[in-house]
Enzyme design. Structure first.
Site, PDB file in Angstrom:
ATOM      1  N   ARG A  32       1.049  -1.109   0.016  1.00 16.66           N
ATOM      2  CA  ARG A  32      -0.024  -0.091   0.043  1.00 16.66           C
ATOM      3  C   ARG A  32       1.087   1.195  -0.097  1.00 16.66           C
ATOM      4  O   ARG A  32       0.400   2.336   0.371  1.00 16.66           O
ATOM      5  CB  ARG A  32      -1.123  -0.058   1.136  1.00 16.66           C
ATOM      6  CG  ARG A  32      -2.117  -0.966   1.227  1.00 16.66           C
ATOM      7  CD  ARG A  32      -3.263  -0.563   1.992  1.00 16.66           C
ATOM      8  NE  ARG A  32      -4.263  -1.584   1.751  1.00 16.66           N
ATOM      9  CZ  ARG A  32      -4.743  -2.242   3.102  1.00 16.66           C
ATOM     10  NH1 ARG A  32      -4.395  -1.788   4.058  1.00 16.66           N
ATOM     11  NH2 ARG A  32      -5.685  -3.373   2.854  1.00 16.66           N
ATOM     12  N   ARG A  80      -2.757   6.165   0.640  1.00 17.61           N
ATOM     13  CA  ARG A  80      -3.250   7.382   1.549  1.00 17.61           C
ATOM     14  C   ARG A  80      -2.215   7.996   2.326  1.00 17.61           C
ATOM     15  O   ARG A  80      -2.488   9.009   2.916  1.00 17.61           O
ATOM     16  CB  ARG A  80      -4.253   6.792   2.034  1.00 17.61           C
ATOM     17  CG  ARG A  80      -5.487   6.324   1.258  1.00 17.61           C
ATOM     18  CD  ARG A  80      -6.809   5.763   1.977  1.00 17.61           C
ATOM     19  NE  ARG A  80      -6.263   4.363   2.333  1.00 17.61           N
ATOM     20  CZ  ARG A  80      -7.154   3.666   3.178  1.00 17.61           C
ATOM     21  NH1 ARG A  80      -8.308   3.812   3.538  1.00 17.61           N
ATOM     22  NH2 ARG A  80      -6.662   2.427   3.596  1.00 17.61           N
ATOM     23  N   ARG A 114      -6.264  11.745  -6.006  1.00 22.27           N
ATOM     24  CA  ARG A 114      -7.261  11.161  -5.585  1.00 22.27           C
ATOM     25  C   ARG A 114      -8.396  12.313  -5.617  1.00 22.27           C
ATOM     26  O   ARG A 114      -9.381  11.950  -6.242  1.00 22.27           O
ATOM     27  CB  ARG A 114      -7.268  10.468  -4.404  1.00 22.27           C
ATOM     28  CG  ARG A 114      -8.489  10.207  -3.697  1.00 22.27           C
ATOM     29  CD  ARG A 114      -9.158   8.869  -4.324  1.00 22.27           C
ATOM     30  NE  ARG A 114     -10.319   8.463  -3.516  1.00 22.27           N
ATOM     31  CZ  ARG A 114     -11.322   8.908  -3.526  1.00 22.27           C
ATOM     32  NH1 ARG A 114     -11.616  10.029  -4.200  1.00 22.27           N
ATOM     33  NH2 ARG A 114     -12.539   8.426  -2.767  1.00 22.27           N
ATOM     34  N   ASP A 132      -6.564  -2.525  -7.535  1.00 23.47           N
ATOM     35  CA  ASP A 132      -7.492  -3.292  -6.688  1.00 23.47           C
ATOM     36  C   ASP A 132      -7.694  -4.608  -6.620  1.00 23.47           C
ATOM     37  O   ASP A 132      -7.812  -5.001  -7.963  1.00 23.47           O
ATOM     38  CB  ASP A 132      -8.586  -2.394  -6.633  1.00 23.47           C
ATOM     39  CG  ASP A 132      -9.501  -2.673  -5.153  1.00 23.47           C
ATOM     40  OD1 ASP A 132     -10.312  -3.784  -5.310  1.00 23.47           O
ATOM     41  OD2 ASP A 132      -9.332  -2.134  -4.187  1.00 23.47           O
ATOM     42  N   TYR A 157     -15.321 -12.146  -1.224  1.00 23.68           N
ATOM     43  CA  TYR A 157     -15.992 -10.738  -1.439  1.00 23.68           C
ATOM     44  C   TYR A 157     -17.138 -11.222  -2.582  1.00 23.68           C
ATOM     45  O   TYR A 157     -18.225 -10.603  -2.186  1.00 23.68           O
ATOM     46  CB  TYR A 157     -15.170  -9.996  -2.271  1.00 23.68           C
ATOM     47  CG  TYR A 157     -14.243  -9.207  -1.076  1.00 23.68           C
ATOM     48  CD1 TYR A 157     -14.640  -8.019  -0.284  1.00 23.68           C
ATOM     49  CD2 TYR A 157     -12.693  -9.702  -1.194  1.00 23.68           C
ATOM     50  CE1 TYR A 157     -13.683  -7.543   0.624  1.00 23.68           C
ATOM     51  CE2 TYR A 157     -11.926  -8.843  -0.102  1.00 23.68           C
ATOM     52  CZ  TYR A 157     -12.524  -8.032   0.934  1.00 23.68           C
ATOM     53  OH  TYR A 157     -11.561  -7.542   1.461  1.00 23.68           O
TER      54      TYR A 157
END
Length: 341
Positions: A26, A30, A39, A76, A153
């Site tokens: 990651r 962020r 973003r 993703d 998922y």
């Protein structure tokens, strides 16, 4: 194209390295204000991930800002079920949501084995841009979710602490579960092969929800499908990261992969004994990066001493948390780079 910095690839292959290579799960995300600016420009996570120029920009940011030894394509794991015909939404503060879930054989039959060049062309276009922009500075990592994690998922429809709906199918309708897992595996293999064609120098398989299974269920419903992926990808090194699957390390020694990622609950010396022929990756607790600079240096050095400098790629034991100070991340990278045993 000859790489200027090939430490990661040499370490993955078990070749001698002058120092330990380091990157971070990651890292394209962020923690960086520069990422948040892009973003905001994109307007949504999915728009960012599906716009090749913007995805490429945030992929390269950590190489420029944090001086990482590799870039990992910004994407993703859930692009695969979407490409198979099961779209998802990314809801702020909630995470991914699948409006429709897989419940029956008819639902599975309605899914397709995705064609990455058409269904996932935006990821491949981003890889093309990144490869060109990097110009051989560092390797480029491609990735996909492990079939069981994607399965979770697709059945559950969202994140969960237990994934009990997904596990219910394993026990109540195992044939159906295997049918779906195979379809996901076939899509994943073609997707990863396409990433390699478009410039990925190494690929990583993320089994994020491995830890919700018992050892027996993991051997039945996850490892065989990961093994298929490892057997199919033979042009570049493969890393398998199965969070929480401490019980499967001996089984992973038999996988046709080059690197095994460890989370912070997996003892380093014990893992070396269980995985003698694999390069190891990991495994600093991401929360260490909340500590003082001095403590980060100390914990990082302890980790390096335990792993040693060969057949090792420094990383965290999971993705970096979004509220981590980028200066603390830089401290981690600098400590690894300065270390020599």
């Amino acid at each position: 194209m000859k790489l200027q910095n090939d430490l990661l690839l040499r370490a993955a292959k078990g070749e001698h390295v002058e120092r330990v290579p380091v990157w971070m799960m990651r890292q394209a995300g962020r923690i960086l204000p520069e990422y948040r600016a892009v973003r905001a420009q994109a307007g949504s996570f999915i728009k960012l991930a599906t716009t090749p120029e913007l995805a490429a920009e945030v992929t390269i940011q950590p190489v420029d800002i944090l001086k990482t030894d590799a870039a990992i394509i910004f994407s993703d794991i859930l692009v695969v079920p979407e490409a198979m015909g099961l779209p998802y939404e990314m809801v702020e503060a909630k995470g991914p949501i699948f409006p429709k879930t897989i419940q029956t054989k008819q639902d599975i039959d309605a899914l397709k084995v995705s064609d990455p060049e058409t269904d996932l062309g935006y990821v491949l276009a981003a890889l093309d841009i990144v490869k060109k922009e990097l110009n051989g500075r560092v390797p480029l990592i491609g990735f996909a979710g492990a079939p069981f994690t994607i399965f979770c998922y697709m059945i559950e429809g969202k994140g969960s602490k237990t994934f009990s709906a997904a596990k219910k199918m394993l026990y109540s309708e195992p044939e159906l579960a295997h049918l779906l897992l195979q379809k996901i595996t076939d899509s994943t293999i073609s997707y990863l092969k396409a990433q390699v064609r478009h410039g990925a120098d190494l690929v990583q398989v993320f089994d994020s929800w491995a830890g919700v299974l018992s050892p027996e269920q993991y051997r039945k419903f996850s490892l065989p499908y990961i093994a298929q992926i490892c057997d199919a990808i033979n042009d570049v090194p493969v890393t398998v990261f199965a969070k929480g699957a401490f019980f499967a390390r001996k089984d992973m020694a038999k996988l046709n992969c080059d690197v095994v990622g460890l989370d912070w609950n997996m003892d380093i010396r014990e893992s070396r004994e269980m995985l003698p022929n694999k390069t190891l990756q990991g495994n600093l607790d991401p929360c260490v990066l909340y500590a003082s600079f001095k403590e980060i240096e100390k914990e990082t050095k302890q980790m390096l001493e335990a792993f040693g400098t060969q057949r090792y790629i420094a990383n965290l034991g999971h993705g970096v948390y979004p509220d981590t100070d980028p200066e603390k991340v830089k401290c981690f990278f600098e400590t690894v780079k300065a270390y020599s045993a």
